[in-house]
Design a protein around this motif. Structure first.
Motif, PDB file in Angstrom:
ATOM      1  N   THR A  76       0.831  -1.221   0.000  1.00  0.00           N
ATOM      2  CA  THR A  76       0.000   0.000   0.000  1.00  0.00           C
ATOM      3  C   THR A  76       0.856   1.257   0.000  1.00  0.00           C
ATOM      4  OG1 THR A  76      -0.097  -0.202   2.414  1.00  0.00           O
ATOM      5  CG2 THR A  76      -1.928  -1.118   1.148  1.00  0.00           C
ATOM      6  N   PRO A  91       1.992   2.172  -4.400  1.00  0.00           N
ATOM      7  CA  PRO A  91       0.850   1.691  -5.202  1.00  0.00           C
ATOM      8  C   PRO A  91       1.231   1.262  -6.605  1.00  0.00           C
ATOM      9  CG  PRO A  91       0.769   4.081  -4.924  1.00  0.00           C
ATOM     10  CD  PRO A  91       1.851   3.593  -4.027  1.00  0.00           C
ATOM     11  N   TYR A 121      -5.340  -2.620  -6.810  1.00  0.00           N
ATOM     12  CA  TYR A 121      -5.916  -1.859  -5.696  1.00  0.00           C
ATOM     13  C   TYR A 121      -7.433  -2.008  -5.646  1.00  0.00           C
ATOM     14  CZ  TYR A 121      -7.148   2.178  -2.812  1.00  0.00           C
ATOM     15  OH  TYR A 121      -7.680   2.988  -1.846  1.00  0.00           O
TER      16      TYR A 121
END
Length: 828
Positions: free
Chosen positions: A141, A144, A152
């Motif tokens: 996270t 990204p 995601y």
């Protein structure tokens, strides 16, 4: 009609690449392949530079047209845009797999390799791409770019429904699926890997210990110390013990042993033994009473008793890994299947629906049934190439047998030939009334061969017979029938049906996979296939023509096929398999040794036209091998296709007929003939010209046989015959029959019957050698007349036995007979 043509074109466009005869030109393949390779290299550069300069190029992605802005990406703005699409908005770091896919696809195109092999690679790489994108999106996270937008969003989607723990479980399941099905990693493989590593480590430790202990002794001390510890050499196999002796190095200065590695010994190709110190002195003399060699190789003795099947499996797997599976088509690897363009395209193709004719027939059927007190709740029409099926649903309480009995009345009201009532239609709650069309449509072979149902058929021996009433291509598997009986009156399409069967197999099977044995008593129907003798035909050794037209040669061919059948069953027994498919699969995986007689077995299809003529001329001599083949030959890939006009009991016995569950009936003249062929009526109500009923058990299917003309067959065999072929036709085992099909008779002249001369005069006068003639003329019993015929044959006056025919007479008249007897007396 225009619509039908368009539909057929669409079907052809959707065929698999290898099945469509059209192929991309080499220049286009190289051009597209080169483009894909260069594109994959460009993607790689763009992706790598994205992780270096990606944050600086974020604003430029939306301003591609602005030339005043410059990008830091190594491929400029286009590279920044592609990297943004594939990595940022796509699958993240997993998008590097696209580089691999595009590069491999381009390489396949440039090298002209079949793209079909890439299906598996594309599927699993895309699968891994999704799993990795989710994995990076879950654990990365903070960065990204690793997971991309897709990773995601998929994480958010799964976490909303099953939470973080459930998402982790989904990821683990995806990884397990990939490891099991793509990497082929199983718990047994993991266990064996660790056991192998553990064993190698222990082997190394033992070797080090043995080496350190052995360096303290010279050769003589080593032999003396071992005397009291080991068993006598006589208990061992001296050849096996001394075999690796030549591979040891002996230092003449110190006489200290040097231990060879296991890979140098090669006692067994697949067995591993623990390397132990082993010393052999120069010119060592061994006697059974003195143990002179130390052998601590106890583990080797145990492993040598390993099951041989496991050894063969491992060896086969190693050979397959090194060389790939056996390819039976390798000898004719450049063989090209016939193209669909060789088949003629007819103008009147496609079903034309005449609404007026349908409405008129419907009204007449309803009116006729109403006249007999039968009311109908529903009626539906299905238009076929030559027949329209009207499906009716009678009102409750109507007896089906009552409708069945009105067959002739309905035919009268419709003024049509060949009305057939199916009451009820199997699998439906309706009654079918088949009515011939006023303008029947021909079914060309081209439309049947080009149909996707035939091109995509996963069958061993697919046969495209034609089209059903619902205009669907009818494809059956000859290997599952397993034998086919074709019957019908003269001129109703039997020979065209045989040509359609053979054409289907030529379009689908490689010459290495199927062979034909063709028997053609007519001498004109199957002679076209002579051109593909060295590709597809099988014959006896020392015979000129592969297509058999002489009925006397058929007997030897059939008996040779019986020998081939017995030989194949022996091979199946040795291979421990039950049918030819399992055997060939095992042979392709190199689990069967050709040195033991094993070979790839092609299917053999025996085609007999006009079988009744064979029975009339050869009788029992043909019937026995045919019965054996019909009963036993299914499992080893020999299949029979027999065509005859009427398969009555005197032509095809019950024993043979019971092994022909698949039957094709063309039009016959009577219900009795129909029952003889199909064991039920219906064939007498066909309209001819290729209209047939196919039965494979209980169900009857009405099919309009595909039409293939002689020029079309000639083009196909010409196309195949012009290509590289095998050195000879497929050779069947040699069969040596009895000379003259009778016992060699040697009669002493003094033992001749008293009526021998009279019998000879009667036979020469009548020019017909038969025992019944002598019975009538000389008033003899059958036994004495038979002995006279044998004596006449031994003397050379009459010829050998020829089945149901009368024997030939070798002496033309009585004058020549008199000379014959005078010569005999002079000789004596």
């Amino acid at each position: 009609m225009a619509k039908t043509t368009k539909k057929d074109t669409v079907k052809n466009d959707t065929l698999p690449e290898e099945k469509i005869p059209w192929k991309m030109k080499l220049q286009y393949r190289v051009l597209i392949g080169t483009f894909l390779i260069l594109f994959s290299i460009g993607l790689l550069l763009a992706f790598v530079s994205f992780f270096i300069h990606g944050h600086q190029d974020q604003n430029i992605v939306d301003e591609l047209a602005d030339r005043s802005e410059s990008a830091q990406n190594w491929l400029g703005k286009i590279g920044a845009y592609l990297a943004d699409v594939f990595i940022h908005k796509g699958f993240g770091a997993a998008s590097f797999l696209f580089v691999k896919l595009f590069f491999i696809t381009g390489t396949y195109l440039v090298l002209d390799l079949p793209l079909k092999k890439l299906k598996n690679t594309w599927f699993w790489d895309l699968f891994v791409m999704i799993v990795l994108s989710m994995l990076f999106g879950f654990f990365a996270t903070t960065l990204p770019q690793l997971g991309g937008t897709i990773g995601y969003e998929m994480n958010l989607f799964f976490q909303d429904f099953i939470g973080k723990i459930g998402t982790v479980l989904v990821l683990i399941a995806g990884l397990v699926i990939y490891l099991l099905f793509k990497i082929k990693m199983s718990p047994e493989a993991i266990k064996s890997f660790f056991e192998k590593k553990k064993k190698e480590i222990s082997d190394d430790i033992d070797a080090m210990k043995a080496k350190s202990s052995s360096t303290n002794y010279n050769l003589e001390e080593y032999a003396v110390e071992d005397k009291d510890e080991e068993q006598p050499v006589a208990d061992y196999d001296l050849d096996e013990v001394l075999k690796p002796a030549s591979q040891f190095e002996i230092n003449k200065d110190t006489l200290k042993p040097t231990i060879s590695s296991y890979s140098e010994i090669e006692l067994e190709p697949t067995l591993k033994s623990e390397p132990k110190p082993e010393v052999v002195a120069p010119q060592l003399t061994v006697t059974p009473t003195e143990p002179a060699i130390k052998t601590n190789d106890e583990a080797f003795v145990i492993e040598k008793a390993t099951d041989e099947d496991v050894m063969e499996e491992n060896l086969a797997a190693k050979i397959v890994a090194d060389f790939g599976e056996f390819d039976p088509t390798l000898e004719l690897s450049n063989y090209k299947f016939p193209t669909i363009d060789l088949l003629k395209e007819y103008a009147s193709v496609g079903i034309t629906i005449n609404q007026e004719e349908l409405e008129e027939n419907k009204n007449r059927i309803v009116e006729t049934l109403k006249n007999y007190g039968i009311t109908i709740s529903q009626i539906k029409a299905t238009v076929g190439p030559s027949v329209t099926l009207y499906e009716i649903v009678p009102e409750a309480g109507i007896r089906i047998s009552k409708i069945k009995s009105l067959e002739d009345d309905i035919a009268l009201s419709l003024a049509a030939l060949g009305i057939r009532i199916i009451a009820p239609i199997p699998g439906k709650g309706t009654i079918g009334i088949e009515v011939p069309n006023k303008n029947p449509t021909m079914v060309p072979m081209k439309t049947v061969i080009s149909a996707a149902k035939f091109q995509e058929a996963e069958m061993e021996l697919p046969i495209a017979l034609g089209k059903t009433i619902s205009n669907e291509t009818f494809v059956v598997d000859l290997a599952k029938m397993p034998h086919l009986l074709m019957a019908g009156a003269t001129g109703q399409g039997k020979s065209v049906g045989l040509n359609a069967v053979l054409t289907s197999l030529l379009y689908k099977k490689h010459p290495a996979e199927v062979k034909f044995v063709l028997v053609d008593p007519k001498k004109v129907e199957l002679t076209l296939f002579n051109k593909i003798e060295r590709h597809y035909l099988a014959k006896l050794p020392d015979t000129e023509d592969a297509i058999i037209t002489d009925n006397n040669k058929v007997i030897n061919t059939l008996n040779s096929l019986c020998i081939e059948m017995d030989n194949r069953y022996s091979l199946l027994k040795d291979a421990m398999v039950r049918n030819i498919k399992e055997y060939n699969e095992k042979f392709k995986q190199r689990k069967l040794n050709p040195e033991n007689g094993h070979r790839f077995l092609p299917y053999i299809v025996l085609v007999v036209d006009e079988f009744a003529d064979l029975i009339m001329t050869a009788g029992k001599e043909v019937e026995t091998p045919i019965a054996r083949l019909a009963q036993l030959a299914r499992a080893i890939g020999i299949h029979l296709i027999i065509a005859t006009q009427r398969p009555s009991v005197n032509v095809i016995t019950g024993m043979i007929k019971a092994n022909f569950p698949a039957r094709i009936a063309f039009r016959v003249t009577s219900k009795i003939d129909s029952r003889t062929i199909l064991d039920t009526g219906g064939a007498d109500q066909l309209i001819g010209r290729g209209d047939l009923l196919f039965s494979n058990g209980n169900d009857l299917v009405r099919v309009q046989c595909a039409f293939v003309d002689t020029p079309e067959v000639d083009k196909i065999v010409e196309f195949i015959g012009s290509q590289k072929a095998y050195a000879t036709a497929y050779m069947l085992p040699e069969y040596v029959g009895e000379e003259g099909s009778s016992v060699n008779l040697d009669f002493d002249i003094s033992e001749r019957d008293s009526m021998f001369r009279e019998a000879a005069e009667i036979i020469v006068t009548a020019q017909q050698g038969s025992a019944s003639l002598l019975q009538r003329k000389l008033k003899l019993g059958y036994n004495r007349a038979g002995r006279l015929i044998d004596q006449l044959e031994a003397a050379g006056i009459v010829g050998p036995f020829e089945g149901s025919k009368a024997r030939s007479v070798n002496i033309p008249d009585l004058v020549a007979l008199e000379h014959f007897f005078n010569n005999e007396q002079n000789t004596d």
